[in-house]
Scaffold this active site. Sequence first.
Site, mmCIF file in Angstrom:
data_model
loop_
_atom_site.group_PDB
_atom_site.id
_atom_site.type_symbol
_atom_site.label_atom_id
_atom_site.label_comp_id
_atom_site.label_asym_id
_atom_site.label_seq_id
_atom_site.Cartn_x
_atom_site.Cartn_y
_atom_site.Cartn_z
ATOM 1 N N SER A 127 -49.095 3.783 53.308
ATOM 2 C CA SER A 127 -48.988 2.635 52.405
ATOM 3 C C SER A 127 -47.873 2.821 51.386
ATOM 4 O O SER A 127 -47.596 3.946 50.945
ATOM 5 C CB SER A 127 -50.319 2.475 51.672
ATOM 6 N N TYR A 152 -57.014 5.329 46.503
ATOM 7 C CA TYR A 152 -56.518 4.766 47.769
ATOM 8 C C TYR A 152 -55.146 5.375 48.087
ATOM 9 O O TYR A 152 -54.921 5.888 49.186
ATOM 10 C CB TYR A 152 -56.416 3.234 47.664
HETATM 11 N N1 LIG Z 1 -52.307 -5.216 54.639
HETATM 12 C C1 LIG Z 1 -51.488 -4.527 53.848
HETATM 13 O O1 LIG Z 1 -50.730 -5.112 53.054
HETATM 14 C C2 LIG Z 1 -51.437 -3.031 53.910
HETATM 15 C C3 LIG Z 1 -50.558 -2.353 53.042
HETATM 16 C C4 LIG Z 1 -50.492 -0.972 53.095
HETATM 17 C C5 LIG Z 1 -51.265 -0.269 54.006
HETATM 18 N N2 LIG Z 1 -52.128 -0.937 54.824
HETATM 19 C C6 LIG Z 1 -52.928 -0.138 55.763
HETATM 20 O O2 LIG Z 1 -52.836 -0.710 57.052
HETATM 21 C C7 LIG Z 1 -54.048 -0.549 57.766
HETATM 22 C C8 LIG Z 1 -54.564 -1.891 58.229
HETATM 23 O O3 LIG Z 1 -54.751 -2.722 57.084
HETATM 24 P P1 LIG Z 1 -55.294 -4.198 57.169
HETATM 25 O O4 LIG Z 1 -54.609 -4.985 56.122
HETATM 26 O O5 LIG Z 1 -55.289 -4.675 58.565
HETATM 27 O O6 LIG Z 1 -56.801 -3.953 56.663
HETATM 28 P P2 LIG Z 1 -58.172 -4.494 57.234
HETATM 29 O O7 LIG Z 1 -59.213 -4.088 56.238
HETATM 30 O O8 LIG Z 1 -58.067 -5.925 57.589
HETATM 31 O O9 LIG Z 1 -58.353 -3.656 58.566
HETATM 32 C C9 LIG Z 1 -58.913 -2.382 58.616
HETATM 33 C C10 LIG Z 1 -60.006 -2.383 59.681
HETATM 34 O O10 LIG Z 1 -60.542 -1.062 59.757
HETATM 35 C C11 LIG Z 1 -61.936 -1.150 59.890
HETATM 36 N N3 LIG Z 1 -62.516 0.071 59.344
HETATM 37 C C12 LIG Z 1 -62.566 0.459 58.047
HETATM 38 N N4 LIG Z 1 -63.210 1.628 57.946
HETATM 39 C C13 LIG Z 1 -63.551 1.992 59.204
HETATM 40 C C14 LIG Z 1 -64.232 3.109 59.753
HETATM 41 N N5 LIG Z 1 -64.703 4.071 58.952
HETATM 42 N N6 LIG Z 1 -64.410 3.170 61.098
HETATM 43 C C15 LIG Z 1 -63.938 2.187 61.890
HETATM 44 N N7 LIG Z 1 -63.313 1.100 61.431
HETATM 45 C C16 LIG Z 1 -63.115 0.999 60.110
HETATM 46 C C17 LIG Z 1 -62.341 -2.383 59.100
HETATM 47 O O11 LIG Z 1 -63.580 -2.915 59.552
HETATM 48 C C18 LIG Z 1 -61.164 -3.317 59.331
HETATM 49 O O12 LIG Z 1 -61.419 -4.199 60.394
HETATM 50 C C19 LIG Z 1 -54.987 0.182 56.815
HETATM 51 O O13 LIG Z 1 -54.902 1.565 57.089
HETATM 52 C C20 LIG Z 1 -54.411 -0.112 55.448
HETATM 53 O O14 LIG Z 1 -54.752 0.881 54.506
HETATM 54 C C21 LIG Z 1 -52.216 -2.299 54.803
#
Ligand SMILES: NC(=O)c1ccc[n+]([C@@H]2O[C@H](COP(=O)([O-])OP(=O)(O)OC[C@H]3O[C@@H](n4cnc5c(N)ncnc54)[C@H](O)[C@@H]3O)[C@@H](O)[C@H]2O)c1
Length: 334
Positions: A127, A152
């Site tokens: 991130s 985080y």
């Molecule tokens: N969306 C953004 O702007 C952004 C920015 C920086 C980093 N990220 C990272 O990208 C990745 C995806 O983000 P996103 O926006 O799609 O988030 P999101 O929350 O929509 O997707 C994450 C998914 O992981 C699942 N999950 C969480 N904990 C879990 C576990 N213990 N076991 C199995 N499944 C689990 C959740 O149910 C969810 O469906 C994440 O790692 C997030 O930290 C996202």
Amino acid sequence: MKIVLTGVAGFIGACTAGRLLDQGHEVTGLDNLNDYYDPQLKRDRLSLLFDRKGFQFVEQDVADSDALLELTSAEAPDRFLHLAAQAGVRYSLENPRAYVNANLVGFANVLEACRQNRVAYLVYASSSSVYGNNPKVPFSEHDAVDHPLSLYAASKRANELMAHSYAHLYELPVTGLRFFTVYGPWGRPDMAPVKFARSIVRGEPIPVFNRGNHQRDFTYIDDIVDGVVRVTCDRPVSAELAQKAGDDPALSAAPFRIYNIGNGKPVQLMDFIATLEKHLGRKAQMEMLPVQAGDVLETWADCSDLERDYGYKPGTSLDEGIAHFVRWFREYYN
Ligand SMILES: NC(=O)c1ccc[n+]([C@@H]2O[C@H](COP(=O)([O-])OP(=O)(O)OC[C@H]3O[C@@H](n4cnc5c(N)ncnc54)[C@H](O)[C@@H]3O)[C@@H](O)[C@H]2O)c1
């Protein structure tokens, strides 16, 4: 290629799985469908994948090490794409345990599953929050990132360091992608675009933290998916020559890389709100508030490494991206 993709019901996971299937890959998607936000949205994203050739879904928690080992052994994937995490900066102040379980224990389990099953390549989500309030912009992978401002961010930085140890000890090729504020159709309801759009439509005030003086490098989901797929489906990263790696945080004598994946054009929060107002055809009411604990003030990605190594070039303007987002938002939420 056969790919195990964690977090497949999530915003980025579901969109990436769709693109991988378009390209003819097989995807085994894992998600625990937790209720951090409405699980119905997760199910609705999955419903677009269920009938597709090459897709299967497993409801499982990455914190369950035995189940993850078993699944990885049974699938014997060519690639492991780890996107599952407890996301969100602000929630990490409320529920730190969720971050320890999903992001630290879960990530250790992913590394072990890849090592024990000799997976050829692991790609995982980091991130932009690892940059904290680094004063030098744009943020570069070659800068030090030792001052996370939230648990985080610390958990994502810890993932990068844990990944390095496995790349070094077991020669597991591993690449981390630092995502910068992703938005678009199927976006997360805990993030500004959906929250703001909802309030604007309902005529409710939107909380504008730091009195709108934030800047974010908003990145459209299709551009993100393009970069993730390019990296995942390419050949695994190899080690740099030790002398070239030196003390550069982005390089290593182990098969280890980190890349920014953003848009490279930071937007003032007030301009973002104005673009939403334009496409929703309604003015926002704003409640100006001070900065929130854990928030970073500005993000701005230098993506030149990703462009050089994978030809990544984000092409969606904010105006275009918000137009797509608003179309989806109206349709999905009626
Ligand atoms: N969306 C953004 O702007 C952004 C920015 C920086 C980093 N990220 C990272 O990208 C990745 C995806 O983000 P996103 O926006 O799609 O988030 P999101 O929350 O929509 O997707 C994450 C998914 O992981 C699942 N999950 C969480 N904990 C879990 C576990 N213990 N076991 C199995 N499944 C689990 C959740 O149910 C969810 O469906 C994440 O790692 C997030 O930290 C996202």
